[in-house]
Design a protein around this motif. Structure first.
Motif, short mmCIF file in Angstrom:
data_model
loop_
_atom_site.label_atom_id
_atom_site.label_comp_id
_atom_site.label_asym_id
_atom_site.label_seq_id
_atom_site.Cartn_x
_atom_site.Cartn_y
_atom_site.Cartn_z
N HIS A 143 0.86 -1.19 0.00
CA HIS A 143 0.00 0.00 0.00
C HIS A 143 0.89 1.23 0.00
N ASP A 147 5.74 4.55 5.26
CA ASP A 147 6.70 3.60 5.84
C ASP A 147 6.93 2.39 4.96
N HIS A 148 6.16 2.25 3.88
CA HIS A 148 6.35 1.13 2.94
C HIS A 148 6.97 1.60 1.62
N ASP A 241 -0.48 -4.41 5.99
CA ASP A 241 -0.91 -3.98 7.33
C ASP A 241 -2.37 -4.36 7.62
N HIS A 294 4.63 -5.60 9.91
CA HIS A 294 5.25 -4.93 11.05
C HIS A 294 5.54 -5.83 12.25
ZN LIG Z 1 2.75 0.20 7.74
#
Ligand SMILES: [Zn+2]
Length: 317
Positions: A143, A147-148, A241, A294
């Motif tokens: 997505h 952070d990805h 996530d 995560h």
């Molecule tokens: Zn994330």
């Protein structure tokens, strides 16, 4: 006269404030509503398990941790990338994590989300891939959250040739305010060339990468995508996530978040319930392993081996 003027100013200020507040509330309500409109059917098990019979699939899957933090509630939180290798030498990378600077900046902004004192940086995907970075021939994102995705910036500093980025139609078209930063990193990444996957869905094959397919799932973000890859008789499912921990996926527990967070980061909980059940059921099959981005401990215990760069022939560096 002064009193009248002051009254007008105060009334004007209150009206402006009400206008801004109602605009913010409308955006939040619209975002919650719109993510609920993106529901597509799940692929059948039969279609998923057919991937195990595809010839010429990848020979390995590994993961790279770009940053990590110790959370007092959630345990070790990691920001990974997944690397697939094919026998002909090509690599495919799922998610780019963050580079060192990006991770520190992310933590400065988002520390309120975590019960943690600091973030540790481990080096960007580009750095950890070493010489293998030149063999990456395809990219995908679970997505478009920062952070990805942010690590693609560092990757593009090293690589000038265009790398195809495979996206579902939903990931290309559907956005909300939580995916704005991540989408901007993709748009600014001049080494990346987005390719929209075509087909009837809900399982899209990734052309040129036998054994790899994706499913648009939404739930967490409008373009959330699950990657399914058959490696040497095992089906790995990179679920992004959809759940933060393996345990909460297996027991179908919602993410533990404050009311504030659930309001400003809109998810479709009804869809997430359905997705957790689907993933947990698949994971109960001995041939399947579901990976959540995560959950550091679950990746160590149930995940594939950590990535180790291979020494390439003709690599004089
Ligand atoms: Zn994330």
């Amino acid at each position: 006269m002064m009193n009248v003027n002051r009254k007008i100013i105060i009334r004007g200020f209150i009206l402006a404030l009400l206008f801004v507040m109602s605009a913010v509330v409308s955006v939040v309500i619209y975002t919650h509503w719109s993510i609920r409109q993106l529901i597509t059917p799940m692929p059948s098990n039969e279609v998923l398990f057919d991937l195990l019979d595809v010839e010429g699939g990848p020979t390995s899957i590994n993961y790279i941790v770009t940053a990590s933090l110790q959370d007092r509630l959630r345990g070790e939180i990691v920001f990974p990338a997944f690397v697939l290798r094919w026998a002909d030498g090509r690599r495919f990378v799922i998610d780019m994590g963050m580079d060192d600077r990006g991770a520190k900046y992310f933590y400065e902004k988002m520390a309120w989300q975590y019960e943690s004192d600091d973030i540790k940086v481990h080096g960007s995907v580009a750095k950890q891939l070493g010489a293998e970075a030149s063999l990456v021939a395809g990219l995908g994102f679970t997505h478009l959250h920062e952070d990805h995705v942010q690590g693609v910036q560092r990757y593009c500093q090293l690589k000038s040739a265009k790398l195809p980025l495979f996206q579902t139609p939903q990931q290309t078209e559907e956005r909300n305010y939580t995916t704005g930063f991540g989408a901007a990193f993709v748009e600014d990444a001049d080494c990346v060339s987005p390719k929209v996957l075509t087909g009837a869905g809900p399982l899209y094959s990734v052309p040129g990468f036998p054994g790899l397919a994706v499913v648009p799932v939404a739930g967490h973000s409008p373009g959330s995508t699950v990657f399914v890859v058959a490696v040497e008789g095992k089906l790995w499912i990179v679920a992004g996530d959809i759940s933060w921990t393996r345990q909460s996926m297996l027991t179908n527990q919602p993410k533990q978040v404050s009311l504030f967070r659930s309001l400003i980061i809109p998810e479709d909980e009804t869809r997430l319930v359905e997705l957790r059940q689907w993933l947990a059921k698949l994971d109960s099959n001995d041939l399947v392993k579901v990976l959540l981005c995560h959950d550091g401990l679950a990746l160590q215990v149930n995940g594939p081996p950590v990535f180790k760069p291979t020494v390439l022939k003709n690599d004089s560096r």
